[in-house]
Design an enzyme around this catalytic site. Structure first.
Site, PDB file in Angstrom:
ATOM      1  N   ASP A  67       0.803  -1.128   0.009  1.00 56.82           N
ATOM      2  CA  ASP A  67       0.050  -0.002   0.068  1.00 56.82           C
ATOM      3  C   ASP A  67       0.766   1.265  -0.149  1.00 56.82           C
ATOM      4  OD1 ASP A  67       1.043  -0.386   2.457  1.00 56.82           O
ATOM      5  OD2 ASP A  67      -0.910  -0.728   3.390  1.00 56.82           O
ATOM      6  N   ASN A 136      -6.897  -2.692  14.804  1.00 57.89           N
ATOM      7  CA  ASN A 136      -8.392  -2.937  14.428  1.00 57.89           C
ATOM      8  C   ASN A 136      -8.627  -4.192  13.381  1.00 57.89           C
ATOM      9  OD1 ASN A 136      -7.826  -1.806  11.905  1.00 57.89           O
ATOM     10  ND2 ASN A 136      -9.288  -0.230  11.973  1.00 57.89           N
ATOM     11  N   HIS A 138      -6.921  -4.539  10.580  1.00 59.79           N
ATOM     12  CA  HIS A 138      -6.842  -3.969   9.134  1.00 59.79           C
ATOM     13  C   HIS A 138      -5.561  -4.718   8.553  1.00 59.79           C
ATOM     14  CE1 HIS A 138      -4.594  -0.189  10.007  1.00 59.79           C
ATOM     15  NE2 HIS A 138      -3.855  -0.801   9.549  1.00 59.79           N
ATOM     16  N   GLU A 143      -9.708  -1.895   5.734  1.00 53.84           N
ATOM     17  CA  GLU A 143     -10.371  -1.499   6.953  1.00 53.84           C
ATOM     18  C   GLU A 143     -11.499  -2.287   7.236  1.00 53.84           C
ATOM     19  OE1 GLU A 143      -8.709   0.386   9.030  1.00 53.84           O
ATOM     20  OE2 GLU A 143      -8.173   2.495   8.152  1.00 53.84           O
TER      21      GLU A 143
HETATM   22  C1  GLP Z   1      -0.269   0.449   8.506  1.00 48.67           C
HETATM   23  C2  GLP Z   1       0.124  -0.012   7.230  1.00 48.67           C
HETATM   24  C3  GLP Z   1      -0.318  -1.857   7.509  1.00 48.67           C
HETATM   25  C4  GLP Z   1       0.312  -2.141   9.118  1.00 48.67           C
HETATM   26  C5  GLP Z   1      -0.166  -1.413  10.056  1.00 48.67           C
HETATM   27  C6  GLP Z   1       0.316  -1.832  11.540  1.00 48.67           C
HETATM   28  O1  GLP Z   1      -1.663   1.044   8.768  1.00 48.67           O
HETATM   29  N1  GLP Z   1      -0.789   0.069   6.155  1.00 48.67           N
HETATM   30  O2  GLP Z   1       0.458  -2.687   6.406  1.00 48.67           O
HETATM   31  O3  GLP Z   1       0.303  -3.715   9.303  1.00 48.67           O
HETATM   32  O4  GLP Z   1      -0.122   0.022   9.793  1.00 48.67           O
HETATM   33  O5  GLP Z   1       1.377  -0.933  11.634  1.00 48.67           O
HETATM   34  P1  GLP Z   1       2.501  -1.292  12.998  1.00 48.67           P
HETATM   35  O6  GLP Z   1       3.275  -2.370  12.705  1.00 48.67           O
HETATM   36  O7  GLP Z   1       3.362   0.024  12.968  1.00 48.67           O
HETATM   37  O8  GLP Z   1       1.737  -1.296  14.186  1.00 48.67           O
END
Ligand code: GLP
Length: 246
Positions: A67, A136, A138, A143
């Protein structure tokens, strides 16, 4: 699903990087699906170390990221492109024609999403997809409520996700409101999926994945429909699992 319970963040990072390292070594033209966020930083550090110390041939591998935010310049420090450049592309020495990530600077995100799907298809699909998970549930930027049959598409970010990611920005107000993400169907097309989860913030999402039902309210539960998922989970992220176990 294969669940690999580890003690902490460092062990999660090392063991998952070892897995990727062995696969890259065995199949130099491997197509990797990659993720950003704070979770995989240790993974990239370790993987870069393994690849460099063994002088593995990385000249043929391809990477596709999950993404990207819409509206940030590619060289903006908060873009996922900048993250990948810092943590993986540059230290490993990948060429531009080996690395793919949705372009969040385009005028037409729909067209860009379709183009990104084509690039993945033309490369022959993804062999192994790395994932983190949002608090959450995702995955990528899919989402809660996202249909499971979507390909790469534009999304509006939930306020909770913008808040969670505000730590990378000067303030929440400047966190982009939209992104382009691989869809859940795109993710499920990868031959293998590897999910990293560390810390108590992720415990509920991991509980839903392992012990919950498949539900649109928890996008991560879509992985229950995939035949080859490996979950590296540390003690804190596993704290809601199998409460009778010590
Ligand atoms: C972002 C990314 C996800 C990732 C998530 C969790 O929103 N789009 O791919 O898994 O955050 O991030 P973190 O690893 O910083 O908790």
């Amino acid at each position: 699903m294969k669940i690999i319970k580890v003690a902490d963040y460092d062990e999660m990072s090392r063991k998952s990087a070892e897995m990727f390292y062995h696969l890259i070594h065995k199949q130099p033209e491997i197509r990797l699906g990659l993720a950003t966020g704070s979770t995989p930083i240790g993974f990239y550090d370790q993987l870069v170390g393994f690849l460099k110390s063994e002088e593995v041939d990385v000249s043929k591998l391809l990477t596709f990221n999950l993404d990207e935010y819409i509206g940030l310049k590619q060289n903006s420090p908060q873009s996922f492109y900048a993250f990948m450049k810092e943590h993986f592309y540059q230290p490993v020495g990948l060429r531009d024609d080996q690395t793919f990530i949705p372009d969040g600077t385009v005028q037409d995100p729909k067209k860009e999403s379709e183009h990104y799907e084509q690039l993945i298809q033309q490369a022959g699909g993804i062999d192994i997809q790395l994932l983190g998970v949002g608090t959450n549930g995702h995955i990528g930027f899919n989402e809660p409520g996202t249909p499971f049959n979507q390909r790469t598409h534009e999304v509006k970010l939930k306020e909770s996700t913008r808040e969670a990611n505000a730590r990378f920005f000067d303030s929440k107000d400047v966190v982009p409101t939209r992104a382009i993400t691989m869809g859940i169907e795109t993710i499920l097309d990868a031959k293998k999926v590897v999910l990293l989860a560390s810390g108590e913030r992720k415990a509920e999402a991991i509980y839903q994945l392992v012990q919950g039902e498949v539900s649109g309210s928890w996008p991560i539960t879509a992985l229950k429909n995939h035949p080859d998922v490996t979950l590296f989970v540390d003690k804190d992220a596993a704290s809601k699992l199998f409460v009778n176990e010590s």
